[in-house]
Design a protein around this motif. Structure first.
Motif, PDB file in Angstrom:
ATOM      1  N   CYS A  69       6.949  40.146  45.791  1.00 56.17           N
ATOM      2  CA  CYS A  69       6.249  40.154  47.010  1.00 56.17           C
ATOM      3  C   CYS A  69       6.862  41.526  47.889  1.00 56.17           C
ATOM      4  CB  CYS A  69       6.560  39.123  47.763  1.00 56.17           C
ATOM      5  SG  CYS A  69       6.114  39.026  49.525  1.00 56.17           S
ATOM      6  N   LYS A  70       6.184  42.252  48.795  1.00 56.19           N
ATOM      7  CA  LYS A  70       6.663  43.456  49.098  1.00 56.19           C
ATOM      8  C   LYS A  70       7.601  42.974  50.322  1.00 56.19           C
ATOM      9  CE  LYS A  70       2.755  44.505  52.605  1.00 56.19           C
ATOM     10  NZ  LYS A  70       3.694  44.360  53.807  1.00 56.19           N
ATOM     11  N   CYS A 121       4.383  35.690  54.641  1.00 55.76           N
ATOM     12  CA  CYS A 121       3.351  36.053  53.459  1.00 55.76           C
ATOM     13  C   CYS A 121       2.315  36.789  54.272  1.00 55.76           C
ATOM     14  CB  CYS A 121       2.782  34.711  53.105  1.00 55.76           C
ATOM     15  SG  CYS A 121       1.189  34.819  52.022  1.00 55.76           S
ATOM     16  N   THR A 122       1.779  38.026  53.283  1.00 57.52           N
ATOM     17  CA  THR A 122       0.712  38.692  54.171  1.00 57.52           C
ATOM     18  C   THR A 122      -0.347  38.782  52.996  1.00 57.52           C
ATOM     19  OG1 THR A 122       1.819  40.723  53.471  1.00 57.52           O
ATOM     20  CG2 THR A 122       2.048  40.177  55.611  1.00 57.52           C
ATOM     21  N   ASN A 123      -0.320  37.456  52.296  1.00 59.72           N
ATOM     22  CA  ASN A 123      -1.476  37.458  51.332  1.00 59.72           C
ATOM     23  C   ASN A 123      -2.013  38.787  50.478  1.00 59.72           C
ATOM     24  OD1 ASN A 123      -1.664  34.774  52.341  1.00 59.72           O
ATOM     25  ND2 ASN A 123      -3.018  35.602  54.147  1.00 59.72           N
ATOM     26  N   THR A 124      -1.126  39.371  49.912  1.00 58.23           N
ATOM     27  CA  THR A 124      -1.455  40.413  49.012  1.00 58.23           C
ATOM     28  C   THR A 124      -1.720  40.215  47.757  1.00 58.23           C
ATOM     29  OG1 THR A 124       1.143  40.963  48.378  1.00 58.23           O
ATOM     30  CG2 THR A 124       0.290  41.723  50.466  1.00 58.23           C
ATOM     31  N   GLY A 125      -1.313  38.908  47.304  1.00 58.38           N
ATOM     32  CA  GLY A 125      -1.736  38.434  46.094  1.00 58.38           C
ATOM     33  C   GLY A 125      -0.587  38.637  44.953  1.00 58.38           C
ATOM     34  N   ALA A 126       0.470  39.663  45.358  1.00 65.03           N
ATOM     35  CA  ALA A 126       1.177  40.257  44.056  1.00 65.03           C
ATOM     36  C   ALA A 126       1.929  39.089  43.416  1.00 65.03           C
ATOM     37  CB  ALA A 126       2.507  41.199  44.609  1.00 65.03           C
ATOM     38  N   ILE A 155      -2.532  31.492  44.694  1.00 67.08           N
ATOM     39  CA  ILE A 155      -2.521  32.022  46.037  1.00 67.08           C
ATOM     40  C   ILE A 155      -3.277  30.940  46.932  1.00 67.08           C
ATOM     41  CG2 ILE A 155      -4.178  33.430  46.248  1.00 67.08           C
ATOM     42  CD1 ILE A 155      -2.364  35.404  47.743  1.00 67.08           C
ATOM     43  N   LYS A 206       2.348  34.383  61.510  1.00 65.58           N
ATOM     44  CA  LYS A 206       1.126  35.050  60.853  1.00 65.58           C
ATOM     45  C   LYS A 206      -0.102  34.073  61.543  1.00 65.58           C
ATOM     46  CE  LYS A 206       0.324  36.814  57.746  1.00 65.58           C
ATOM     47  NZ  LYS A 206       0.007  38.274  57.940  1.00 65.58           N
ATOM     48  N   GLY A 257      -1.305  43.969  40.782  1.00 62.53           N
ATOM     49  CA  GLY A 257      -1.175  42.858  41.349  1.00 62.53           C
ATOM     50  C   GLY A 257      -1.560  42.824  42.761  1.00 62.53           C
TER      51      GLY A 257
END
Lengths: 254, 236
Positions: free
Chosen positions: A174-175, A219-224, A235, B14, B106
């Motif tokens: 995750c970034k 979490c920014t929901n990038t999916g990594a 996810i 968020k 990904g």
């Protein structure tokens, strides 16, 4: 797949302890069987280093069956290496070609301090579990499983979430260094079952509070995370955790 | 669990982003609807921007809309500040980065670049305010000649302010670039907002995601065609 031996160049992160600064060191390994696992390749290298009187490379490993979640290497820009849904111990050397250079790094996140070389401290996950990843059961005989009906779809979704082995690849990928996939798997696992329902609301709140305290990101929901998870945790669970958290936050009386 | 804990935790922040984001999306629909009145000119050149000027006059002179404008500014402010705070906080969670980046293995580049896209949109927004909102509210720059509307009211001639503004190529290009940034920002933001609010049902998520992709393409496209239409002389 035909068996062959390959020669590789490894760029491995070496770090004495959590206080010291680390750096990459290059190792050349020869005659590595493509039938070996990635960790066995490291065993061969370490045997040689020990024989030469040098310090071996420290890395985490335990079951070597892909179920314990202990091995943790960030290989060529991907947690657990290039194969989909595979732990490092189940990654085999046939994933690489003769002459390849492989860069091996530890999980990187402030919440996962490097202990030594490729080993990181993942006790933050244990503390998140302690904050709510359990059910309370009164003493006495276990209730007969069949006396508590569970909808098939919910049982399946719960079981799929329970497959999480807590390896930390989601955080590593995750970034934002977010632990949401892990926490959401643990929350989903219990929230969908009747046994988990009495503590359902406090569980979501407490586990998220502990997650924030440990220094993981949002979490920014990038999916990594989903892409690198060796157990293919979806996810979708993160969305479910968001719902659990919001509902608990809005409905708890104090 | 008090209210401030609920909205300042990692998930709470968020939730704030998603609620304000969806509100701004609803604003985009209104903004697009009002501005699309300029296309009347394409079908009926004798309109000369009357339909659009009437719509703009209504938006500027109606009390409820003016009150909503305050809410809108609050929405922008919270979305921007919270977004920047999240971006910097999230970046700070990994002090030492990787030698080999994961890149597109990904995740999509635009999903990882919401902070950057948002910052581009903020800069675009400042320019956009300077071009239209500030003159219409305060300075009257470029609006010195009021226009008599077909409903009898006298109003700012926003249509010809648009025409004058979009007579320069660099402005047209900057606006189109802004719309492209908006498209990518929405491409991630639309579905992510629903995820954050807890939409986990796969059937519904697919529906929302498909709608979101369509929305992210169509809305910025309609906006981008506005400066281009003036510059190319299709309208005005």
């Amino acid at each position: 797949m035909t068996h062959k031996n390959i020669n590789l160049k490894l760029k491995v992160w070496k770090q004495k302890n959590s206080k010291s600064a680390g750096n990459f060191e290059t190792f050349v390994v020869k005659d590595i069987s493509t039938e070996m696992s990635f960790l066995e390749m490291f065993d061969v290298l370490n045997e040689r280093l020990i024989g030469e009187g040098k310090e071996p490379i420290a890395f985490d490993h335990d079951c070597r069956e892909g179920i314990c979640g202990t091995c943790s290497m960030y290989i060529n820009g991907r947690p657990h290496g290039p194969w989909h849904a595979t732990t490092t111990c189940q990654l085999h050397m046939r994933a690489f070609n003769d002459g390849d250079t492989i860069v091996v790094e530890p999980w990187r996140a402030n919440a996962f301090q490097v202990i030594k070389d490729l080993m990181v401290d993942r006790s933050a996950f244990d503390r998140i579990i302690q904050a709510g990843g359990f059910i309370s059961v009164n003493t006495g005989n276990a209730v007969d499983a069949n006396s508590m009906p569970v909808e098939k779809d919910k049982a399946d979704a719960s079981f799929a979430a329970a497959a999480c082995i807590g390896c930390g690849a989601c955080v590593a990928a995750c970034k934002n260094s977010s632990a949401m996939l892990f926490v959401s798997a643990k929350v989903t696992h219990l929230a969908l079952l009747p046994q988990g329902s009495p503590e359902r609301r406090t569980r979501a709140l407490n586990m998220v509070a502990q997650m924030d305290k440990e220094g993981f990101g949002s979490c920014t929901n990038t999916g990594a995370c989903e892409a690198v998870c060796p157990k293919e945790i979806s996810i979708e669970n993160i969305a479910r955790l968001n719902k659990e958290y919001l509902m608990a936050g809005l409905t708890l009386e104090k | 669990m008090n209210w401030s804990q609920l909205f300042t935790s990692s998930i709470g922040k968020k939730i704030v982003m998603s609620v304000t984001g969806l509100f701004l999306i609803s604003f985009l629909v209104v903004h697009m609807g009002v501005n699309a009145c300029i296309y009347k000119d394409f079908f009926d050149p004798s309109d000369n921007g009357d339909m659009f000027n009437r719509a703009a006059d209504y938006m500027g002179k109606t009390v409820v809309i003016r009150l909503m404008e305050i809410v809108l500014f609050a929405g922008f402010f919270i979305h921007i500040i919270q977004g920047l705070v999240l971006e910097f906080q999230n970046r700070s969670k990994r002090k030492l980065g990787y030698q080999v980046q994961m890149g597109n293995k990904g995740s999509k580049w635009y999903s990882r670049s919401m902070g950057l896209l948002g910052t581009i949109l903020l800069l675009f927004l400042l320019l956009h305010w300077w071009h239209f909102w500030i003159p219409s509210r305060f300075t009257e720059r470029g609006l010195e000649n009021p226009v008599l509307l077909s409903n009898g009211r006298v109003s700012h001639d926003m249509f010809h302010l648009m025409k004058a503004t979009f007579s320069e190529w660099w402005i047209v290009i900057v606006y189109i670039a802004g719309c492209i940034s908006l498209a990518w920002h929405l491409m991630h933001g639309f579905q992510s907002a629903f995820r954050t609010l807890g939409l986990h049902n796969d059937r519904f998520f697919k529906l929302v995601n498909a709608f979101g992709i369509g929305f992210s393409v169509v809305v910025p496209l309609i906006f981008a065609l506005m400066p281009l239409s003036f510059k190319m002389g299709w309208i005005g």
